[in-house]
Design a protein around this motif. Sequence first.
Motif, PDB file in Angstrom:
ATOM      1  N   THR A   1      48.748  54.831  37.692  1.00 12.76           N
ATOM      2  CA  THR A   1      49.558  53.584  36.887  1.00 12.76           C
ATOM      3  C   THR A   1      50.067  52.413  37.357  1.00 12.76           C
ATOM      4  O   THR A   1      50.245  51.693  37.309  1.00 12.76           O
ATOM      5  N   ALA A   2      50.701  53.037  38.825  1.00 10.51           N
ATOM      6  CA  ALA A   2      51.389  52.102  39.590  1.00 10.51           C
ATOM      7  C   ALA A   2      50.370  51.008  40.103  1.00 10.51           C
ATOM      8  O   ALA A   2      50.533  49.642  40.163  1.00 10.51           O
ATOM      9  N   GLU A   3      49.240  51.376  40.377  1.00 11.65           N
ATOM     10  CA  GLU A   3      48.188  50.446  40.923  1.00 11.65           C
ATOM     11  C   GLU A   3      47.939  49.576  39.659  1.00 11.65           C
ATOM     12  O   GLU A   3      47.609  48.271  39.854  1.00 11.65           O
ATOM     13  N   SER A   4      47.777  50.147  38.558  1.00 15.70           N
ATOM     14  CA  SER A   4      47.304  49.241  37.213  1.00 15.70           C
ATOM     15  C   SER A   4      48.316  48.374  37.034  1.00 15.70           C
ATOM     16  O   SER A   4      47.930  47.170  36.818  1.00 15.70           O
ATOM     17  N   GLN A   5      49.499  48.642  37.234  1.00 12.48           N
ATOM     18  CA  GLN A   5      50.791  47.724  36.934  1.00 12.48           C
ATOM     19  C   GLN A   5      50.877  46.717  37.870  1.00 12.48           C
ATOM     20  O   GLN A   5      50.957  45.370  37.527  1.00 12.48           O
ATOM     21  N   ALA A   6      50.571  46.968  39.207  1.00  7.29           N
ATOM     22  CA  ALA A   6      50.514  45.797  40.045  1.00  7.29           C
ATOM     23  C   ALA A   6      49.374  45.049  39.821  1.00  7.29           C
ATOM     24  O   ALA A   6      49.621  43.600  40.136  1.00  7.29           O
ATOM     25  N   LEU A   7      48.337  45.370  39.603  1.00  3.03           N
ATOM     26  CA  LEU A   7      47.285  44.429  39.293  1.00  3.03           C
ATOM     27  C   LEU A   7      47.294  43.450  38.018  1.00  3.03           C
ATOM     28  O   LEU A   7      47.195  42.514  37.986  1.00  3.03           O
ATOM     29  N   LEU A   8      48.116  44.090  37.126  1.00  2.00           N
ATOM     30  CA  LEU A   8      48.609  43.348  36.027  1.00  2.00           C
ATOM     31  C   LEU A   8      49.462  42.326  36.161  1.00  2.00           C
ATOM     32  O   LEU A   8      49.457  41.167  35.838  1.00  2.00           O
ATOM     33  N   ALA A   9      50.458  42.702  37.035  1.00  2.00           N
ATOM     34  CA  ALA A   9      51.280  41.891  37.453  1.00  2.00           C
ATOM     35  C   ALA A   9      50.874  40.591  38.412  1.00  2.00           C
ATOM     36  O   ALA A   9      51.287  39.192  38.029  1.00  2.00           O
ATOM     37  N   GLU A  10      49.823  40.980  39.070  1.00  2.00           N
ATOM     38  CA  GLU A  10      49.212  39.943  39.923  1.00  2.00           C
ATOM     39  C   GLU A  10      48.585  38.714  38.807  1.00  2.00           C
ATOM     40  O   GLU A  10      48.268  37.704  38.985  1.00  2.00           O
ATOM     41  N   ILE A  11      47.876  39.311  37.623  1.00  2.00           N
ATOM     42  CA  ILE A  11      47.218  38.645  37.077  1.00  2.00           C
ATOM     43  C   ILE A  11      48.188  37.767  36.252  1.00  2.00           C
ATOM     44  O   ILE A  11      47.804  36.547  35.865  1.00  2.00           O
ATOM     45  N   GLU A  12      49.318  38.265  35.843  1.00  2.00           N
ATOM     46  CA  GLU A  12      50.349  37.801  35.010  1.00  2.00           C
ATOM     47  C   GLU A  12      50.752  36.386  35.571  1.00  2.00           C
ATOM     48  O   GLU A  12      50.980  35.294  35.044  1.00  2.00           O
ATOM     49  N   SER A  13      50.638  36.320  36.985  1.00  2.00           N
ATOM     50  CA  SER A  13      51.257  35.155  37.909  1.00  2.00           C
ATOM     51  C   SER A  13      49.918  34.050  38.172  1.00  2.00           C
ATOM     52  O   SER A  13      50.237  33.192  38.700  1.00  2.00           O
ATOM     53  N   ASP A  14      48.887  34.408  37.511  1.00  2.00           N
ATOM     54  CA  ASP A  14      47.693  33.602  37.803  1.00  2.00           C
ATOM     55  C   ASP A  14      47.800  32.304  37.087  1.00  2.00           C
ATOM     56  O   ASP A  14      48.792  32.181  36.077  1.00  2.00           O
TER      57      ASP A  14
ATOM     58  N   ARG B   1      38.442  38.629  33.427  1.00  2.00           N
ATOM     59  CA  ARG B   1      38.241  39.743  32.640  1.00  2.00           C
ATOM     60  C   ARG B   1      37.831  41.309  33.724  1.00  2.00           C
ATOM     61  O   ARG B   1      38.057  42.329  33.213  1.00  2.00           O
ATOM     62  N   TYR B   2      36.989  40.977  34.639  1.00  2.00           N
ATOM     63  CA  TYR B   2      36.936  42.186  35.367  1.00  2.00           C
ATOM     64  C   TYR B   2      38.236  42.752  36.062  1.00  2.00           C
ATOM     65  O   TYR B   2      38.433  43.766  36.033  1.00  2.00           O
ATOM     66  N   ASP B   3      39.206  41.959  36.269  1.00  2.50           N
ATOM     67  CA  ASP B   3      40.488  42.702  36.790  1.00  2.50           C
ATOM     68  C   ASP B   3      41.175  43.287  35.703  1.00  2.50           C
ATOM     69  O   ASP B   3      41.927  44.414  35.889  1.00  2.50           O
ATOM     70  N   ILE B   4      41.026  42.981  34.322  1.00  2.00           N
ATOM     71  CA  ILE B   4      41.689  43.727  33.208  1.00  2.00           C
ATOM     72  C   ILE B   4      41.077  44.834  33.221  1.00  2.00           C
ATOM     73  O   ILE B   4      41.474  46.038  32.890  1.00  2.00           O
ATOM     74  N   ALA B   5      39.545  44.905  33.173  1.00  2.00           N
ATOM     75  CA  ALA B   5      38.749  46.103  33.253  1.00  2.00           C
ATOM     76  C   ALA B   5      39.129  47.222  34.374  1.00  2.00           C
ATOM     77  O   ALA B   5      39.446  48.401  34.040  1.00  2.00           O
ATOM     78  N   ARG B   6      39.282  46.410  35.403  1.00  2.00           N
ATOM     79  CA  ARG B   6      39.852  47.556  36.556  1.00  2.00           C
ATOM     80  C   ARG B   6      41.291  47.985  36.246  1.00  2.00           C
ATOM     81  O   ARG B   6      41.304  49.200  36.541  1.00  2.00           O
ATOM     82  N   ALA B   7      42.213  47.138  35.887  1.00  2.00           N
ATOM     83  CA  ALA B   7      43.216  47.678  35.424  1.00  2.00           C
ATOM     84  C   ALA B   7      43.431  48.771  34.379  1.00  2.00           C
ATOM     85  O   ALA B   7      44.142  49.941  34.619  1.00  2.00           O
ATOM     86  N   GLU B   8      42.804  48.669  33.236  1.00  2.00           N
ATOM     87  CA  GLU B   8      42.282  49.648  32.433  1.00  2.00           C
ATOM     88  C   GLU B   8      41.844  50.895  33.195  1.00  2.00           C
ATOM     89  O   GLU B   8      42.497  52.044  32.852  1.00  2.00           O
ATOM     90  N   LEU B   9      40.956  50.927  34.057  1.00  2.00           N
ATOM     91  CA  LEU B   9      40.129  52.008  34.547  1.00  2.00           C
ATOM     92  C   LEU B   9      41.202  52.972  35.572  1.00  2.00           C
ATOM     93  O   LEU B   9      41.409  53.933  35.570  1.00  2.00           O
TER      94      LEU B   9
END
Length: 170
Positions: free
Chosen positions: A16-29, A1-9
Amino acid sequence: RYDIARAELLEAAGRTAESQALLAEIESDDDPSRVLATADRYQSTGRYGPMVPMLERAIATFGVNDSDSPTKVDLLFALGMAHERLGQLEQSETAFRGVLELNPDDSRTLNYLGYTWTEQGTNLEEALVLIERAVALEPRNGAYLDSLGWAYYQLARYEEARHPLETAAV
């Protein structure tokens, strides 16, 4: 959940690019709860397209048909909702029917699928049955009562539509 909050921030800060990269990393979790959290994030921003492949990958990875765990039901529900929002109604129905195979008493799925059909004006009798089951499971749920009233209305059962619609409006 921390990573999601970080992506939102990051997104809120215009990164946006950093947020998208973080979400892509989470997707492959390999943690389905993180995938669901990412799906929730996509849903909250109205980005349903990226949800579909992510959820399909998670469902294949976590073997939805092997178990009836709540997480697997949630993955299928999220997939059905994403397909519906994208106008992919056959795929949506398939996912929702998968949820109901695993958990026939999933009231949100009973209502969602029933309401979707009611909105389309298709499968109205089956839609009514699904929505009635949802209401039986959660008789005070205003959204379900609204769906019930709408289904009755679509079936030209106007007098029966009145009570659930009035109750839902309160």
